[in-house]
Design an enzyme around this catalytic site. Structure first.
Site, short mmCIF file in Angstrom:
data_model
loop_
_atom_site.label_atom_id
_atom_site.label_comp_id
_atom_site.label_asym_id
_atom_site.label_seq_id
_atom_site.Cartn_x
_atom_site.Cartn_y
_atom_site.Cartn_z
N ASP A 36 36.21 48.58 28.87
CA ASP A 36 36.41 48.07 30.24
C ASP A 36 36.54 49.27 31.19
O ASP A 36 37.60 49.87 31.24
CB ASP A 36 37.69 47.26 30.36
CG ASP A 36 38.02 46.46 29.11
OD1 ASP A 36 38.34 47.07 28.07
OD2 ASP A 36 37.94 45.23 29.18
N ASP A 172 34.83 36.50 29.93
CA ASP A 172 35.72 37.66 29.83
C ASP A 172 36.96 37.44 30.70
O ASP A 172 36.88 37.37 31.91
CB ASP A 172 34.92 38.89 30.33
CG ASP A 172 35.70 40.18 30.25
OD1 ASP A 172 35.08 41.23 30.45
OD2 ASP A 172 36.92 40.14 30.01
C1 DX5 Z 1 38.99 42.73 33.29
C2 DX5 Z 1 39.15 43.18 31.86
C3 DX5 Z 1 39.69 42.06 30.99
C4 DX5 Z 1 39.59 42.33 29.53
C5 DX5 Z 1 39.98 41.09 28.77
O1 DX5 Z 1 40.19 42.33 33.79
O2 DX5 Z 1 37.88 43.59 31.42
O3 DX5 Z 1 38.94 40.90 31.30
O4 DX5 Z 1 38.29 42.66 29.18
O5 DX5 Z 1 41.36 40.99 28.87
P1 DX5 Z 1 42.16 39.71 28.31
O6 DX5 Z 1 41.38 39.16 27.14
O7 DX5 Z 1 43.51 40.25 27.91
O8 DX5 Z 1 42.21 38.75 29.46
#
Ligand code: DX5
Length: 216
Positions: A36, A172
Protein backbone atom coordinates in the site's frame (compact mmCIF):
# COMPACT_ATOMS: atom_id res chain seq x y z
CA UNK A 1 -17.58 -19.09 -10.17
CA UNK A 2 -14.03 -17.67 -10.47
CA UNK A 3 -11.52 -18.73 -7.80
CA UNK A 4 -11.54 -16.17 -4.99
CA UNK A 5 -8.06 -14.73 -4.41
CA UNK A 6 -6.89 -13.35 -1.11
CA UNK A 7 -4.27 -10.59 -1.21
CA UNK A 8 -2.80 -9.66 2.18
CA UNK A 9 -1.74 -6.01 2.29
CA UNK A 10 1.38 -5.24 4.32
CA UNK A 11 0.01 -2.00 5.78
CA UNK A 12 -1.07 -3.89 8.90
CA UNK A 13 1.98 -6.19 9.00
CA UNK A 14 4.79 -5.85 11.55
CA UNK A 15 7.17 -3.93 9.28
CA UNK A 16 10.03 -4.74 11.68
CA UNK A 17 9.78 -8.35 10.52
CA UNK A 18 8.33 -7.82 7.08
CA UNK A 19 10.11 -10.69 5.31
CA UNK A 20 8.81 -13.14 7.92
CA UNK A 21 5.27 -11.77 7.67
CA UNK A 22 5.31 -12.01 3.88
CA UNK A 23 6.57 -15.60 4.06
CA UNK A 24 3.76 -16.44 6.52
CA UNK A 25 1.24 -15.20 3.95
CA UNK A 26 2.92 -17.21 1.18
CA UNK A 27 2.91 -20.37 3.29
CA UNK A 28 -0.79 -19.79 3.98
CA UNK A 29 -1.48 -19.82 0.23
CA UNK A 30 -2.06 -16.10 -0.24
CA UNK A 31 -2.43 -15.36 -3.95
CA UNK A 32 -0.35 -12.18 -4.04
CA UNK A 33 0.94 -9.46 -1.74
CA UNK A 34 -0.25 -5.85 -1.84
CA UNK A 35 2.12 -3.02 -0.99
CA UNK A 36 0.00 0.00 0.00
CA UNK A 37 1.96 3.00 -1.31
CA UNK A 38 0.90 6.35 0.17
CA UNK A 39 2.46 9.79 -0.41
CA UNK A 40 0.87 11.98 2.27
CA UNK A 41 -0.86 14.04 -0.46
CA UNK A 42 -3.39 11.84 -2.20
CA UNK A 43 -4.10 10.29 1.21
CA UNK A 44 -3.24 11.71 4.67
CA UNK A 45 -0.64 9.01 5.38
CA UNK A 46 2.92 8.18 4.29
CA UNK A 47 4.00 4.57 3.90
CA UNK A 48 6.20 2.60 1.50
CA UNK A 49 8.23 3.21 -1.67
CA UNK A 50 10.01 1.04 -4.28
CA UNK A 51 12.64 -0.06 -1.72
CA UNK A 52 9.95 -1.91 0.23
CA UNK A 53 8.68 -3.57 -2.95
CA UNK A 54 12.26 -4.75 -3.52
CA UNK A 55 12.38 -6.13 0.04
CA UNK A 56 9.08 -7.97 -0.48
CA UNK A 57 10.40 -9.25 -3.85
CA UNK A 58 13.39 -10.80 -2.05
CA UNK A 59 11.09 -12.47 0.50
CA UNK A 60 8.52 -14.18 -1.71
CA UNK A 61 7.83 -15.70 -5.10
CA UNK A 62 4.24 -14.42 -4.96
CA UNK A 63 3.17 -11.73 -7.44
CA UNK A 64 3.35 -8.25 -5.89
CA UNK A 65 0.79 -5.54 -6.53
CA UNK A 66 1.75 -1.95 -5.85
CA UNK A 67 -1.36 0.07 -4.98
CA UNK A 68 -0.24 3.65 -5.69
CA UNK A 69 -2.37 5.92 -3.52
CA UNK A 70 -0.24 8.84 -4.68
CA UNK A 71 -0.60 12.01 -6.74
CA UNK A 72 0.75 11.77 -10.32
CA UNK A 73 1.55 8.03 -10.19
CA UNK A 74 2.87 8.32 -13.77
CA UNK A 75 6.11 9.70 -12.28
CA UNK A 76 6.84 6.43 -10.42
CA UNK A 77 5.78 3.61 -12.73
CA UNK A 78 9.28 2.62 -13.83
CA UNK A 79 10.56 2.65 -10.24
CA UNK A 80 7.85 0.25 -9.03
CA UNK A 81 8.09 -2.00 -12.08
CA UNK A 82 11.88 -2.19 -11.68
CA UNK A 83 11.46 -2.93 -7.96
CA UNK A 84 9.42 -6.01 -8.83
CA UNK A 85 5.74 -5.03 -8.87
CA UNK A 86 3.91 -7.34 -11.30
CA UNK A 87 0.64 -5.41 -11.06
CA UNK A 88 0.53 -1.64 -10.66
CA UNK A 89 -2.70 0.01 -9.55
CA UNK A 90 -3.26 3.74 -9.90
CA UNK A 91 -6.16 5.76 -8.54
CA UNK A 92 -8.53 7.07 -11.20
CA UNK A 93 -8.67 10.34 -9.22
CA UNK A 94 -4.90 10.84 -9.12
CA UNK A 95 -3.85 11.36 -12.75
CA UNK A 96 -5.02 13.53 -15.63
CA UNK A 97 -3.54 11.06 -18.15
CA UNK A 98 -5.03 7.72 -17.14
CA UNK A 99 -4.97 6.21 -20.63
CA UNK A 100 -1.27 7.01 -21.14
CA UNK A 101 -0.50 5.83 -17.58
CA UNK A 102 -2.19 2.47 -18.19
CA UNK A 103 -0.39 2.07 -21.54
CA UNK A 104 2.95 2.80 -19.83
CA UNK A 105 2.30 0.20 -17.08
CA UNK A 106 1.73 -2.42 -19.76
CA UNK A 107 4.80 -1.33 -21.73
CA UNK A 108 6.77 -1.97 -18.53
CA UNK A 109 5.48 -5.55 -18.54
CA UNK A 110 3.18 -5.21 -15.52
CA UNK A 111 -0.56 -5.74 -15.31
CA UNK A 112 -2.57 -2.52 -15.08
CA UNK A 113 -5.15 -1.91 -12.38
CA UNK A 114 -7.28 1.14 -11.59
CA UNK A 115 -8.52 1.80 -8.05
CA UNK A 116 -11.63 3.89 -7.43
CA UNK A 117 -12.54 5.69 -4.21
CA UNK A 118 -15.93 5.37 -2.50
CA UNK A 119 -17.26 8.76 -3.69
CA UNK A 120 -16.14 8.34 -7.32
CA UNK A 121 -18.91 7.10 -9.69
CA UNK A 122 -18.17 3.72 -11.27
CA UNK A 123 -19.17 5.23 -14.64
CA UNK A 124 -15.89 7.21 -14.56
CA UNK A 125 -14.21 3.91 -15.49
CA UNK A 126 -16.37 3.18 -18.53
CA UNK A 127 -13.86 4.28 -21.19
CA UNK A 128 -10.73 2.79 -19.59
CA UNK A 129 -12.24 -0.63 -18.80
CA UNK A 130 -11.26 -2.30 -22.11
CA UNK A 131 -7.57 -1.42 -21.51
CA UNK A 132 -7.07 -2.61 -17.92
CA UNK A 133 -6.71 -5.96 -16.16
CA UNK A 134 -8.44 -5.16 -12.89
CA UNK A 135 -10.52 -2.61 -11.01
CA UNK A 136 -9.98 -2.17 -7.29
CA UNK A 137 -13.24 -0.94 -5.75
CA UNK A 138 -12.16 0.77 -2.54
CA UNK A 139 -14.51 -0.30 0.24
CA UNK A 140 -13.06 2.28 2.61
CA UNK A 141 -11.71 5.79 2.08
CA UNK A 142 -8.02 4.94 1.48
CA UNK A 143 -5.26 5.94 3.88
CA UNK A 144 -5.39 3.60 6.84
CA UNK A 145 -5.83 -0.05 7.73
CA UNK A 146 -8.49 -1.30 10.12
CA UNK A 147 -11.29 0.97 8.88
CA UNK A 148 -14.95 0.00 8.70
CA UNK A 149 -16.29 -1.58 5.50
CA UNK A 150 -18.67 0.82 3.72
CA UNK A 151 -22.00 -1.06 3.79
CA UNK A 152 -23.26 0.08 0.36
CA UNK A 153 -20.10 -1.20 -1.41
CA UNK A 154 -21.79 -4.34 -2.82
CA UNK A 155 -24.23 -2.15 -4.81
CA UNK A 156 -21.26 -0.35 -6.41
CA UNK A 157 -19.59 -3.67 -7.24
CA UNK A 158 -22.82 -4.82 -8.93
CA UNK A 159 -22.88 -1.62 -11.02
CA UNK A 160 -19.31 -2.30 -12.13
CA UNK A 161 -20.16 -5.92 -13.00
CA UNK A 162 -23.06 -4.58 -15.10
CA UNK A 163 -20.56 -2.42 -17.04
CA UNK A 164 -18.25 -5.34 -17.76
CA UNK A 165 -18.67 -9.11 -17.45
CA UNK A 166 -14.93 -9.69 -18.02
CA UNK A 167 -13.13 -7.25 -15.76
CA UNK A 168 -11.52 -8.71 -12.63
CA UNK A 169 -12.98 -6.95 -9.59
CA UNK A 170 -10.82 -6.47 -6.51
CA UNK A 171 -12.02 -4.94 -3.25
CA UNK A 172 -9.89 -3.27 -0.62
CA UNK A 173 -10.73 -2.04 2.85
CA UNK A 174 -12.52 -3.64 5.80
CA UNK A 175 -12.57 -7.06 4.10
CA UNK A 176 -12.98 -9.86 6.65
CA UNK A 177 -15.02 -13.02 7.25
CA UNK A 178 -18.17 -10.91 7.58
CA UNK A 179 -17.86 -8.61 4.53
CA UNK A 180 -16.14 -11.12 2.20
CA UNK A 181 -19.32 -13.09 1.33
CA UNK A 182 -21.17 -9.81 0.59
CA UNK A 183 -18.59 -8.56 -1.91
CA UNK A 184 -18.12 -11.95 -3.57
CA UNK A 185 -21.88 -12.31 -4.03
CA UNK A 186 -21.82 -8.89 -5.74
CA UNK A 187 -19.07 -9.96 -8.20
CA UNK A 188 -15.68 -9.40 -6.54
CA UNK A 189 -13.08 -12.17 -6.92
CA UNK A 190 -9.92 -10.56 -5.45
CA UNK A 191 -10.01 -9.64 -1.76
CA UNK A 192 -7.37 -7.37 -0.27
CA UNK A 193 -7.15 -8.02 3.45
CA UNK A 194 -4.84 -6.15 5.82
CA UNK A 195 -5.95 -6.07 9.43
CA UNK A 196 -8.15 -9.17 9.11
CA UNK A 197 -4.99 -11.13 8.23
CA UNK A 198 -2.07 -9.37 9.91
CA UNK A 199 -4.19 -8.31 12.88
CA UNK A 200 -5.90 -11.67 13.28
CA UNK A 201 -5.54 -13.01 16.84
CA UNK A 202 -4.85 -16.55 15.63
CA UNK A 203 -2.12 -15.40 13.24
CA UNK A 204 -1.80 -14.88 9.48
CA UNK A 205 -2.66 -18.39 8.32
CA UNK A 206 -5.74 -18.52 10.55
CA UNK A 207 -6.82 -15.10 9.28
CA UNK A 208 -6.62 -16.19 5.64
CA UNK A 209 -8.38 -19.45 6.47
CA UNK A 210 -11.21 -17.62 8.28
CA UNK A 211 -11.97 -15.63 5.14
CA UNK A 212 -11.90 -18.70 2.89
CA UNK A 213 -14.14 -20.57 5.32
CA UNK A 214 -16.64 -17.69 5.39
CA UNK A 215 -16.90 -18.09 1.59
CA UNK A 216 -17.48 -21.85 1.62
C1 DX5 B 1 -6.05 1.84 2.13
C2 DX5 B 1 -5.24 0.62 2.48
C3 DX5 B 1 -6.11 -0.44 3.15
C4 DX5 B 1 -5.46 -1.78 3.26
C5 DX5 B 1 -6.47 -2.77 3.75
O1 DX5 B 1 -6.61 2.37 3.24
O2 DX5 B 1 -4.68 0.13 1.30
O3 DX5 B 1 -7.28 -0.56 2.37
O4 DX5 B 1 -5.01 -2.20 2.02
O5 DX5 B 1 -6.65 -2.52 5.10
P1 DX5 B 1 -7.76 -3.28 5.97
O6 DX5 B 1 -7.95 -4.65 5.38
O7 DX5 B 1 -7.18 -3.33 7.37
O8 DX5 B 1 -8.99 -2.43 5.86
Amino acid sequence: MPRIEIVPSILSADVGRLAEQVKEAEEADADRIQVDVMDGHFVPNLTFGPLVVEAVRRATKLPIEAHLMIERPELFLEAFAKAGATLIEVQVEATSSLFRTVQRIKELGAKAGVAINPATPIEDLREILPYIDLVNVMTVEPGFGGQKFIPRSPEKIRRLRALSQEIEIEVDGGIDARSAPLVVAAGASVLVAGSSVYGYKGGVAAGIKAIHEALD
